[in-house]
Design a protein around this motif. Structure first.
Motif, PDB file in Angstrom:
ATOM      1  N   PHE A 120      40.387  42.002  37.180  1.00  0.00           N
ATOM      2  CA  PHE A 120      40.668  40.574  37.264  1.00  0.00           C
ATOM      3  C   PHE A 120      40.494  40.141  38.714  1.00  0.00           C
ATOM      4  N   LYS A 121      39.770  39.027  38.925  1.00  0.00           N
ATOM      5  CA  LYS A 121      39.512  38.539  40.275  1.00  0.00           C
ATOM      6  C   LYS A 121      39.866  37.054  40.357  1.00  0.00           C
ATOM      7  N   TYR A 122      40.433  36.674  41.496  1.00  0.00           N
ATOM      8  CA  TYR A 122      40.763  35.265  41.716  1.00  0.00           C
ATOM      9  C   TYR A 122      40.313  34.889  43.120  1.00  0.00           C
ATOM     10  N   THR A 123      39.443  33.906  43.215  1.00  0.00           N
ATOM     11  CA  THR A 123      38.922  33.480  44.507  1.00  0.00           C
ATOM     12  C   THR A 123      39.911  32.549  45.191  1.00  0.00           C
ATOM     13  N   LEU A 124      40.440  33.004  46.323  1.00  0.00           N
ATOM     14  CA  LEU A 124      41.384  32.218  47.100  1.00  0.00           C
ATOM     15  C   LEU A 124      40.677  31.216  48.013  1.00  0.00           C
ATOM     16  N   TYR A 125      39.498  31.608  48.499  1.00  0.00           N
ATOM     17  CA  TYR A 125      38.793  30.779  49.477  1.00  0.00           C
ATOM     18  C   TYR A 125      37.311  31.098  49.405  1.00  0.00           C
ATOM     19  N   ARG A 126      36.486  30.083  49.502  1.00  0.00           N
ATOM     20  CA  ARG A 126      35.039  30.291  49.552  1.00  0.00           C
ATOM     21  C   ARG A 126      34.419  29.256  50.466  1.00  0.00           C
ATOM     22  N   LYS A 127      33.580  29.718  51.388  1.00  0.00           N
ATOM     23  CA  LYS A 127      32.821  28.836  52.268  1.00  0.00           C
ATOM     24  C   LYS A 127      31.390  29.316  52.293  1.00  0.00           C
ATOM     25  N   HIS A 128      30.485  28.450  51.819  1.00  0.00           N
ATOM     26  CA  HIS A 128      29.078  28.815  51.683  1.00  0.00           C
ATOM     27  C   HIS A 128      28.987  30.047  50.768  1.00  0.00           C
ATOM     28  N   ILE A 129      28.563  31.205  51.298  1.00  0.00           N
ATOM     29  CA  ILE A 129      28.437  32.391  50.443  1.00  0.00           C
ATOM     30  C   ILE A 129      29.430  33.493  50.821  1.00  0.00           C
ATOM     31  N   SER A 130      30.414  33.157  51.651  1.00  0.00           N
ATOM     32  CA  SER A 130      31.491  34.097  51.971  1.00  0.00           C
ATOM     33  C   SER A 130      32.727  33.717  51.162  1.00  0.00           C
ATOM     34  N   GLU A 131      33.572  34.715  50.850  1.00  0.00           N
ATOM     35  CA  GLU A 131      34.716  34.428  49.990  1.00  0.00           C
ATOM     36  C   GLU A 131      35.837  35.430  50.203  1.00  0.00           C
ATOM     37  N   LEU A 132      37.054  34.983  49.882  1.00  0.00           N
ATOM     38  CA  LEU A 132      38.261  35.807  49.932  1.00  0.00           C
ATOM     39  C   LEU A 132      38.818  35.901  48.523  1.00  0.00           C
ATOM     40  N   LYS A 133      39.055  37.140  48.041  1.00  0.00           N
ATOM     41  CA  LYS A 133      39.453  37.323  46.655  1.00  0.00           C
ATOM     42  C   LYS A 133      40.670  38.234  46.510  1.00  0.00           C
ATOM     43  N   LEU A 134      41.488  37.916  45.519  1.00  0.00           N
ATOM     44  CA  LEU A 134      42.490  38.843  45.002  1.00  0.00           C
ATOM     45  C   LEU A 134      41.845  39.615  43.854  1.00  0.00           C
ATOM     46  N   GLU A 135      42.013  40.927  43.813  1.00  0.00           N
ATOM     47  CA  GLU A 135      41.398  41.727  42.754  1.00  0.00           C
ATOM     48  C   GLU A 135      42.425  42.689  42.157  1.00  0.00           C
ATOM     49  N   LEU A 136      42.380  42.823  40.838  1.00  0.00           N
ATOM     50  CA  LEU A 136      43.293  43.714  40.122  1.00  0.00           C
ATOM     51  C   LEU A 136      42.504  44.536  39.109  1.00  0.00           C
ATOM     52  N   PRO A 137      41.994  45.713  39.516  1.00  0.00           N
ATOM     53  CA  PRO A 137      41.348  46.601  38.549  1.00  0.00           C
ATOM     54  C   PRO A 137      42.379  47.452  37.822  1.00  0.00           C
ATOM     55  N   GLY A 159      44.593  44.357  45.185  1.00  0.00           N
ATOM     56  CA  GLY A 159      44.231  44.243  46.590  1.00  0.00           C
ATOM     57  C   GLY A 159      43.629  42.899  46.928  1.00  0.00           C
ATOM     58  N   ILE A 160      43.374  42.706  48.193  1.00  0.00           N
ATOM     59  CA  ILE A 160      42.749  41.492  48.693  1.00  0.00           C
ATOM     60  C   ILE A 160      41.519  41.882  49.503  1.00  0.00           C
ATOM     61  N   TYR A 161      40.393  41.159  49.289  1.00  0.00           N
ATOM     62  CA  TYR A 161      39.122  41.508  49.902  1.00  0.00           C
ATOM     63  C   TYR A 161      38.439  40.263  50.461  1.00  0.00           C
ATOM     64  N   TYR A 162      37.849  40.427  51.641  1.00  0.00           N
ATOM     65  CA  TYR A 162      37.055  39.351  52.233  1.00  0.00           C
ATOM     66  C   TYR A 162      35.608  39.801  52.282  1.00  0.00           C
ATOM     67  N   TYR A 163      34.718  38.992  51.690  1.00  0.00           N
ATOM     68  CA  TYR A 163      33.290  39.270  51.654  1.00  0.00           C
ATOM     69  C   TYR A 163      32.579  38.271  52.565  1.00  0.00           C
ATOM     70  N   TYR A 164      32.051  38.770  53.674  1.00  0.00           N
ATOM     71  CA  TYR A 164      31.306  37.931  54.603  1.00  0.00           C
ATOM     72  C   TYR A 164      29.812  38.143  54.342  1.00  0.00           C
ATOM     73  N   ARG A 165      29.107  37.060  54.055  1.00  0.00           N
ATOM     74  CA  ARG A 165      27.677  37.136  53.786  1.00  0.00           C
ATOM     75  C   ARG A 165      26.936  36.139  54.667  1.00  0.00           C
ATOM     76  N   ARG A 166      25.765  36.550  55.139  1.00  0.00           N
ATOM     77  CA  ARG A 166      24.969  35.635  55.957  1.00  0.00           C
ATOM     78  C   ARG A 166      23.497  35.985  55.847  1.00  0.00           C
ATOM     79  N   ASN A 167      22.676  34.972  55.634  1.00  0.00           N
ATOM     80  CA  ASN A 167      21.231  35.129  55.685  1.00  0.00           C
ATOM     81  C   ASN A 167      20.778  34.894  57.122  1.00  0.00           C
TER      82      ASN A 167
END
Length: 279
Positions: A120-137, A159-167
């Protein structure tokens, strides 16, 4: 039943979320490559004995609306509504030969295992293509020696995860992931890794039966850097077992475990077909 004002507020929230939801990248549907990798990992969490390996690494990524396969996991989206996602997730652990591990010498080997279940994933924050998520596997653990398959309990890792993406342009893109999770396991799982049967007890390895509960804290970071046809990947993960319910097991030789690796591949096969998705 929702009032008209509550319904209007809910629809407005979804509307405001919509532009963020569809911020995606245009990527090849699949990629295949090969290159060298260096990886270091303990025999099992809590073991002092480590493995340092230099191995060929096959890079394979598949992206579609219904299935994604990458270096971190296999994901099959099951449900999505605004910031909420339900996926199918897979994890893998390597086997351990007890004759090659001093603490486990004379005990049964640890078979390789696969963890399978929903996340289960819940997006707490998203800007452009980066995002902060709560995840429960939540994963069921299936172990095998390739002659039989046996179920070894359940594991969950909120857990909580931050995904930073940039082109970066010029066919370059980068993704960095930072996360922390608290791992919990059933008594069956903990006993599989840390239990000592009376018949396996020695003067320095007393009998021990594990209980279920808190397993460890996990801290991780990884980087994926695509440069044209080349890919550089690196990761680091630390497990802290100080407060684990299995900390008293004679098989827990250290309360700190580190796993890390570095990979370089040449992705010489890439599909012409592209998909709009997030890496």
């Amino acid at each position: 039943m929702l009032s008209k004002s509550s319904l209007s507020l809910w629809l407005s929230c979804l509307y405001l979320y919509q532009p963020l939801l569809f911020a995606q990248q245009t990527l090849p549907k699949w990629e295949f490559g090969l290159g060298p990798s260096l990886v270091s990992y303990p025999d099992y969490p809590g073991s002092k004995e480590k493995n340092d390996l230099l191995l060929p690494f096959p890079y394979f990524t598949y992206r579609s609306k219904d299935l994604t396969i990458d270096q971190r996991e296999v994901k099959k989206p099951l449900y999505e509504l605004g910031p909420l996602e339900l996926d199918l997730s897979l994890s893998i652990s390597v086997p351990v030969s007890s004759k090659d591990n001093q603490a486990r010498n004379g005990m049964e080997d640890l078979d390789g295992s696969v963890g399978l279940g929903p996340v289960f994933k819940y997006t707490l924050y998203r800007k452009h293509i980066s995002e902060l998520k709560l995840e429960l596997p939540i994963r069921a653990i299936l172990a095998t020696d390739f002659r039989s398959i046996h179920q070894e309990g359940w594991v969950t890792s909120p857990g909580i995860y931050y995904y930073y993406r940039r082109n970066l342009g010029n066919h370059q893109r980068i993704k960095a992931t930072f996360g922390t999770s608290a791992d919990f396991a059933t008594a069956q799982y903990n006993d599989y890794f840390y239990g000592v049967n009376p018949t396996e007890a020695t003067a320095t390895r007393p009998a021990y039966q594990a209980t279920g509960g808190f397993a460890n804290m996990s801290y991780s970071a990884s980087i994926n850097w695509h440069i044209g046809q080349f890919w550089i990947g690196g990761f680091y993960r630390q497990r802290d077992l100080k407060q684990a319910v299995t900390a008293a097991s004679p098989l827990v030789e250290t309360t700190r475990g580190e796993t890390y690796g570095l990979v370089f591949t040449w992705n010489f096969l890439t599909s012409d077909e592209t998909v709009d998705t997030l890496e």
